[in-house]
Enzyme design. Structure first.
Site, PDB file in Angstrom:
ATOM      1  CG  HIS A 141      -5.700  -8.658   0.252  1.00  0.00           C
ATOM      2  ND1 HIS A 141      -4.665  -8.514  -0.649  1.00  0.00           N
ATOM      3  CD2 HIS A 141      -6.576  -7.648  -0.018  1.00  0.00           C
ATOM      4  CE1 HIS A 141      -4.912  -7.473  -1.425  1.00  0.00           C
ATOM      5  NE2 HIS A 141      -6.055  -6.926  -1.061  1.00  0.00           N
TER       6      HIS A 141
ATOM      7  NE  ARG B 123      -3.383  -3.687  -1.265  1.00  0.00           N
ATOM      8  CZ  ARG B 123      -2.793  -4.579  -0.480  1.00  0.00           C
ATOM      9  NH1 ARG B 123      -1.490  -4.741  -0.522  1.00  0.00           N
ATOM     10  NH2 ARG B 123      -3.510  -5.312   0.364  1.00  0.00           N
TER      11      ARG B 123
ATOM     12  NE  ARG C 280      -3.562  -2.276   2.731  1.00  0.00           N
ATOM     13  CZ  ARG C 280      -3.284  -3.453   3.285  1.00  0.00           C
ATOM     14  NH1 ARG C 280      -2.060  -3.659   3.786  1.00  0.00           N
ATOM     15  NH2 ARG C 280      -4.179  -4.409   3.347  1.00  0.00           N
TER      16      ARG C 280
ATOM     17  CE1 TYR D  67      -7.232  -3.879  -4.347  1.00  0.00           C
ATOM     18  CE2 TYR D  67      -8.649  -5.154  -2.895  1.00  0.00           C
ATOM     19  CZ  TYR D  67      -8.030  -3.966  -3.225  1.00  0.00           C
ATOM     20  OH  TYR D  67      -8.220  -2.865  -2.445  1.00  0.00           O
TER      21      TYR D  67
ATOM     22  CE  LYS E  64      -6.953  -0.273   5.184  1.00  0.00           C
ATOM     23  NZ  LYS E  64      -7.510  -0.264   3.806  1.00  0.00           N
TER      24      LYS E  64
ATOM     25  CG  HIS F  55      -5.614   0.888  -4.127  1.00  0.00           C
ATOM     26  ND1 HIS F  55      -4.916   0.675  -2.953  1.00  0.00           N
ATOM     27  CD2 HIS F  55      -6.525  -0.114  -4.205  1.00  0.00           C
ATOM     28  CE1 HIS F  55      -5.390  -0.387  -2.348  1.00  0.00           C
ATOM     29  NE2 HIS F  55      -6.366  -0.893  -3.086  1.00  0.00           N
TER      30      HIS F  55
END
Length: 321
Positions: A299, A276, A195, A308, A218, A273
């Site tokens: 994740h 990623r 990220r 994703y 995160k 983003h």
């Protein structure tokens, strides 16, 4: 017993009872004041009275301000949450926290969806819902959560934007004209799947051989990220800094310059983003399994990880032979 006092054309009722703080109410007529007092005293006698005066006097704008001081500032997502708190305060702040109804929240949801995505509005409502949880459990306010019985907005369709090798190369080329560190940041993003905040927080001490060690991410845990040859070369291209950090850039700097690099490269619609997203898809195309990719990208929700992932059909065809 209740007492009554006439004040400026209205009647104020005072109820004093052992075990309760003084309860007051203002009414247009003495008869209304007496009926209210009788009902309150009856509820007190049956231990059914709930004092909502504090909640009735607390505006949602003030409740959100307290939530920010006590809860939000301790979150990693505070920077983003602060703007969400501002929007909620602007649109719902005039309500008392005890008076906001599910229908009011539903109206907010529908109006907000005119200018924001379903995912954004879901996060708005999750924050509002948590405000009520804190108000009830930690502040002791007798409030019901108005978010509990309304329909959540539909999630956005997964973005299918891919950044090809040619596009990334062009963006890196033009990024060099805007900020000396931006090309390395772009390369690291697409090679590691990290990220933006994780990349900008990297230090030389986090890099050990072919692995980047992220002590805090995160999601609150630590993570190790393997570094490809291109990623290691990008790191080596960055000058040594006195503070040990790889990048001097602020997140807002990336927000400002990356779209300009994309535009200069002749493309449109690629967000930072998305790099990623692209990295995640490339990991799968290289043959990594679901758990291996999750370990690299961090994740926690495997369903989100699938969102994703948009595999390149040409790469799949090559693997089929």
């Amino acid at each position: 017993m209740a007492s009554f006092q006439k004040r400026s054309g209205s009647w104020r009722a005072y109820i004093r009872r052992k075990g309760y703080k003084t309860i007051t109410g203002t009414f247009d007529t003495k008869a209304e004041a007496e009926r209210w007092a009788k009902q309150v005293e009856s509820d007190m006698a049956r231990s059914r009275f709930i004092d909502t005066s504090e909640a009735d006097a607390l505006a949602i704008s003030d409740a959100l301000a307290r939530y920010e001081r006590e809860i939000s500032v301790h979150k990693k997502s505070y920077r983003n949450e602060r703007s969400r708190l501002s929007v909620l305060s602007r649109d719902l702040g005039h309500f008392a926290i005890s008076q906001l109804r599910g229908s009011d929240v539903a109206t907010y949801r529908d109006e907000r969806l005119q200018v924001a995505s379903g995912s954004t509005v879901r996060r708005d409502l999750a924050l509002l819902s948590h405000l009520y949880t804190i108000a009830r459990k930690e502040w002791g306010l007798p409030v019901e959560n108005p978010c509990s019985n309304i329909r959540p907005p539909k999630l956005n369709k997964p973005r299918e934007q891919r950044a090809t090798h040619e596009q990334v190369a062009a963006i890196v080329k033009h990024a060099a004209y805007l900020h000396a560190e931006l090309p390395a940041l772009v390369v690291l993003a697409v090679e590691t799947g990290m990220r933006r905040g994780e990349l900008l927080g990297l230090t030389r001490g986090n890099i050990r051989g072919k692995v980047a060690y992220l002590p805090e991410t995160k999601n609150g845990g630590s993570r190790t990220v393997p570094l490809s040859t291109r990623a290691r070369t990008a790191i080596q291209s960055l000058p040594q800094r006195m503070d040990g950090r790889l990048f001097s850039m602020h997140p807002d700097t990336v927000t400002h310059y990356f779209p300009r690099a994309v535009k200069l490269a002749g493309y449109d619609g690629i967000r930072f983003h998305d790099l990623r997203h692209e990295a995640t898809s490339r990991f799968f195309e290289l043959g990594f399994n679901l758990m291996e990719v999750a370990a690299i990208t961090g994740h926690k929700d495997l369903q989100m990880l699938k969102r994703y992932t948009h595999l390149n059909p040409d790469s799949l065809a090559e693997r089929l032979g």
